[in-house]
Design an enzyme around this catalytic site. Structure first.
Site, short mmCIF file in Angstrom:
data_model
loop_
_atom_site.label_atom_id
_atom_site.label_comp_id
_atom_site.label_asym_id
_atom_site.label_seq_id
_atom_site.Cartn_x
_atom_site.Cartn_y
_atom_site.Cartn_z
CE LYS A 76 9.87 7.20 7.17
NZ LYS A 76 8.87 8.11 7.73
CB CYS A 129 13.54 46.97 10.32
SG CYS A 129 12.41 46.69 8.96
CB CYS A 138 10.27 45.70 12.09
SG CYS A 138 10.20 47.49 11.89
CE LYS A 180 5.04 4.88 7.25
NZ LYS A 180 4.80 6.21 7.76
CD GLU A 203 -2.43 -1.16 2.81
OE1 GLU A 203 -2.20 -0.24 3.63
OE2 GLU A 203 -3.12 -2.14 3.07
CB CYS A 232 11.81 51.10 8.36
SG CYS A 232 11.60 50.21 9.89
CE1 TYR A 247 -3.58 2.62 9.23
CE2 TYR A 247 -3.31 4.64 7.98
CZ TYR A 247 -3.24 3.96 9.17
OH TYR A 247 -2.85 4.62 10.30
CG ASP A 269 3.93 12.54 5.11
OD1 ASP A 269 3.87 12.21 6.32
OD2 ASP A 269 4.78 13.31 4.65
CB CYS A 274 8.09 49.42 8.91
SG CYS A 274 9.02 48.10 8.14
S1 IVH Z 1 -0.68 0.28 8.89
C1 IVH Z 1 0.59 -1.57 12.78
N1 IVH Z 1 -0.85 1.35 6.52
O1 IVH Z 1 2.16 5.18 9.27
C2 IVH Z 1 0.52 -0.84 11.56
N2 IVH Z 1 -0.08 2.70 8.30
O2 IVH Z 1 4.21 4.03 11.58
C3 IVH Z 1 -0.58 0.11 11.52
N3 IVH Z 1 0.41 5.02 7.69
O3 IVH Z 1 0.85 6.09 12.26
C4 IVH Z 1 -0.47 1.05 10.44
N4 IVH Z 1 -0.12 4.82 5.57
O4 IVH Z 1 -0.66 6.58 10.39
C5 IVH Z 1 -0.53 1.54 7.81
N5 IVH Z 1 -1.08 2.17 4.36
C6 IVH Z 1 -0.76 2.37 5.65
C7 IVH Z 1 -0.31 3.61 6.14
C8 IVH Z 1 0.02 3.75 7.48
C9 IVH Z 1 0.31 5.65 6.51
C10 IVH Z 1 0.90 5.67 8.93
C11 IVH Z 1 0.05 5.42 10.12
C12 IVH Z 1 0.95 5.11 11.27
C13 IVH Z 1 2.31 5.13 10.67
C14 IVH Z 1 3.00 3.84 11.03
#
Ligand code: IVH
Length: 662
Positions: A314, A408, A426, A114, A112, A411, A223, A116, A432
């Site tokens: 990552k 500043c 400032c 990840k 999947e 000014c 997720y 952010d 200014c």
């Molecule tokens: S699974 C035990 N799936 O990443 C695992 N986490 O360090 C439970 N996150 O705080 C998380 N995308 O918020 C999972 N596809 C994904 C994710 C995901 C982002 C975040 C999640 C968690 C952190 C895990």
């Protein structure tokens, strides 16, 4: 309308609106226009107002924001929210697969994105959203249900064949387009820009007023599911089922989620997203790889903090090395000084980077920056790249250290730094140049005095021509003066500006208060202060002690208000605005006093009430002379406990019972 009829219509409209909402925000296949949607929503709002007993906490009207929460309740997670162990290389991913297969043999993996953003846990009972809780420390988090309800892609009621009890976990995030839109609006209003989508999502969810959260336009992906009665023993299968219950889940046709039964399949997914991620509509910071079979997940178990059945890969934040040419300081509307690094242009993650924000003086000192340094620039989730380090070996002997200016740059006034704040300011507010134009631009903005025809450039032009030097001067502008400016000015545009200025005299007090630009007094705070103080005159006379009694006002805001009115120049401008007829007090319709029966009593209102809205109750208390407070203390006279009042509050109330002093 008859009672029975109203109840049915409310139910019907709620169902319809939730369906359209799902079509729009989850499926992206709307079948009615926005106008029709709003029309139905208005009808529902009106009915719920007339028949509050039929308004459910999960009504579609809550999507635009329900009652204000003061301080979030901390609640324990039923299942702890774990984190993932991170890996930064493909080797580590191969090792993970080898470890899993040594223990249980070959198996299916799910890959999947990840996301952010901010992790959220959503509890449903009988298909109704009951609770939304942040991750917190993994064991317990903040209950932010009212804010969660405003996220349109989170279903308030499930559809289809869902389990009776269910916890869905996912990520709340900003789509990039929405984030950019938000920042464009802030730029227009002269407000500081948000640094990145993730932090802004986290900050948004912590707002006390759900209406403010609703305006941000957050999104969500689910997720993971937790529960005793999930439909399948496959993680992938459950996620697909969750889609049919109304959740927004990753779309397999866009490769947001995929299965593989060997390491090659996993690597192919990583390869794809390593490149494709830059074109995604949201930020991701990696890939998550999970064992699909829930029984095998259980068998593999957990380590101290993370499961042994999953791993995150990552992406490297992209870095580039380049030369620091200079550090220049920008002066904002409120006088805040922001240092900006000027760099030798360098290509980074697909764009040319010429500048990087340095935030404040401490940041410069921490990096020990010297002009001519080779610096490392990084672009993570942030839109604005940041300097993360210096290649010391490449510094020339005679390089001079970057010194933060004492005066500043615009000014020449000596800069100040308030205790406890990272920013320099400032203090020369009225003379200014960027502060003069910045304040006027803020003042005329859409959410302030909304003066049509006056944008950033026009304000600058009027300042340059010395027609205006502060916001009060606007009200003395003559059409002839504009026409004399010549180029670009005609009868029509001049008339429009004058009419816009005239019309702004009708803008409500709370907006005037926001418009005059008291440091730290944003839109929401201005609203609260306007209600609490009632008039500009009263506000100007209030002591810090009185000010902190107002809703949303802490010591920093209180001090800033006192400082503002301590300056003669500010008082003069406010006086002139008053003489020109701007609204300097709350509309009488907003301050209806019913009596003082509750004078001297302090109430805490918590939980959900069947027949009254929490806001309504609070208003009634205040209109009768009582005070409403967000937290229980020895000063509390009465607690109005509705259903769902948090256990922490209840315990505190029990503890303090009878110990109250009068
Ligand atoms: S699974 C035990 N799936 O990443 C695992 N986490 O360090 C439970 N996150 O705080 C998380 N995308 O918020 C999972 N596809 C994904 C994710 C995901 C982002 C975040 C999640 C968690 C952190 C895990």
């Amino acid at each position: 309308m008859e009672r029975k009829e109203a109840e049915e219509r409310i139910r019907e409209l709620s169902r319809e609106l939730e369906e359209h909402n799902h079509r729009y925000y989850v499926l992206a296949q709307p079948i009615i226009s926005d106008l029709e949607f709003d029309f139905k929503l208005k009808e529902l709002e009106a009915l719920e107002k007339e028949w509050p007993e039929f308004a459910s906490p999960n009504s579609p009207t809550q999507r635009v924001g329900g009652d204000i929460t003061k301080g979030f309740e901390t609640v324990a997670h039923r299942y702890p929210m774990l984190s993932l162990s991170n890996s930064y290389s493909r080797e580590e991913v191969s090792e993970f697969v080898a470890r899993v297969e040594k223990e249980i043999g070959s198996t299916i993996y799910v890959m999947e994105l990840k996301y952010d953003g901010v992790a959220i846990s959503l509890s449903y009972a009988d298909g109704e959203l009951m609770r939304g809780v942040t991750r917190g420390d993994g064991e317990k988090g903040d209950e932010i249900t009212a804010n969660v309800r405003t996220v349109r892609s989170i279903p308030l009621k499930l559809r289809g064949d869902f389990p009776k009890e269910l916890e869905a976990r996912g990520e709340i995030l900003f789509m990039r387009a929405q984030f950019d839109k938000l920042n464009a609006e802030r730029a227009k209003n002269g407000e500081e820009l948000y640094a990145n989508p993730r932090n802004t999502a986290a900050g948004s969810l912590k707002q006390q007023d759900p209406k403010d959260v609703a305006k941000r336009g957050l999104d969500n992906f689910i997720y993971t599911l937790q529960g005793e009665h999930l439909p399948t023993k496959s993680h992938y299968g459950n996620i697909m089922a969750a889609r049919t219950w109304g959740f927004k889940t990753p779309d397999p046709s866009r490769r947001f989620i995929e299965r593989a039964n060997n390491v090659e399949g996993i690597m192919a997914f990583i390869d794809h997203w390593d490149k494709a991620r830059h074109k995604l509509e949201m930020d991701i910071d990696g890939i998550v790889i999970k064992v699909d079979d829930l029984r095998i997940q259980e068998e593999l178990g957990l380590t101290a903090k993370s499961p042994r059945w999953a791993i995150a890969y990552k992406f490297q934040a992209e870095q580039a090395a380049t030369r620091l040419n200079d550090v220049v300081c920008q002066v904002g509307r409120t006088g805040a000084i922001t240092p900006v690094a000027e760099l030798e242009p360098v290509l980074l993650a697909g764009t040319t980077v010429k500048r990087a924000s340095l935030h404040n003086a401490d940041q410069i000192a921490k990096l020990d920056l010297h002009i001519g340094d080779t610096v490392l620039v990084e672009k993570g989730g942030e839109i604005i790249p940041k300097i993360v380090g210096v290649v010391i070996e490449r510094r020339s002997k005679d390089a001079s250290m970057v010194l933060f200016p004492q005066v500043c740059p615009e000014c020449g006034t000596e800069l100040i730094r308030l205790e406890g704040e990272a920013q320099h300011y400032c203090p020369n507010e009225h003379l200014c140049p960027p502060q003069i134009t910045g304040r006027i631009e803020h003042f005329v903005g859409r959410r302030m005095m909304a003066i049509d025809g006056l944008g950033g450039e026009t304000v600058q032009e009027l300042v340059n021509a010395r027609l205006i030097g502060n916001v009060a001067d606007l009200y003395e502008l003559k059409k002839e003066q504009l026409l004399e400016l010549g180029k670009g000015w005609g009868e029509k545009s001049a008339q429009q500006v004058i009419a816009g200025i005239e019309a702004s005299k009708k803008i409500p007090f709370e907006q005037v208060l926001f418009a005059i630009g008291i440091r730290h007094v944003g839109e929401t705070v201005a609203k609260k202060i306007a209600r609490g103080a009632g008039s500009m005159q009263r506000l100007a006379a209030m002591t810090p002690e009185e000010l902190v009694q107002l809703d949303e006002v802490g010591p920093v805001i209180a001090e800033s208000i006192v400082d503002f009115f301590a300056v003669q120049g500010n008082r003069d401008i406010v006086d002139r605005l008053r003489q020109h007829g701007l609204r300097m007090e709350l509309d009488p319709s907003e301050v209806v006093v019913a009596g003082d029966k509750l004078k001297g009593l302090t109430f805490v209102v918590s939980g959900v009430f069947r027949n009254f809205s929490r806001d309504g109750i609070k208003e009634t208390i205040e209109r009768n002379g009582g005070k409403v407070s967000g937290s229980i203390s020895s000063k509390t006279s009465y607690v109005l406990a509705g259903a769902d009042m948090g256990p922490a509050k209840r315990t505190k109330a029990e503890e303090l019972k009878g110990t109250r002093h009068r």
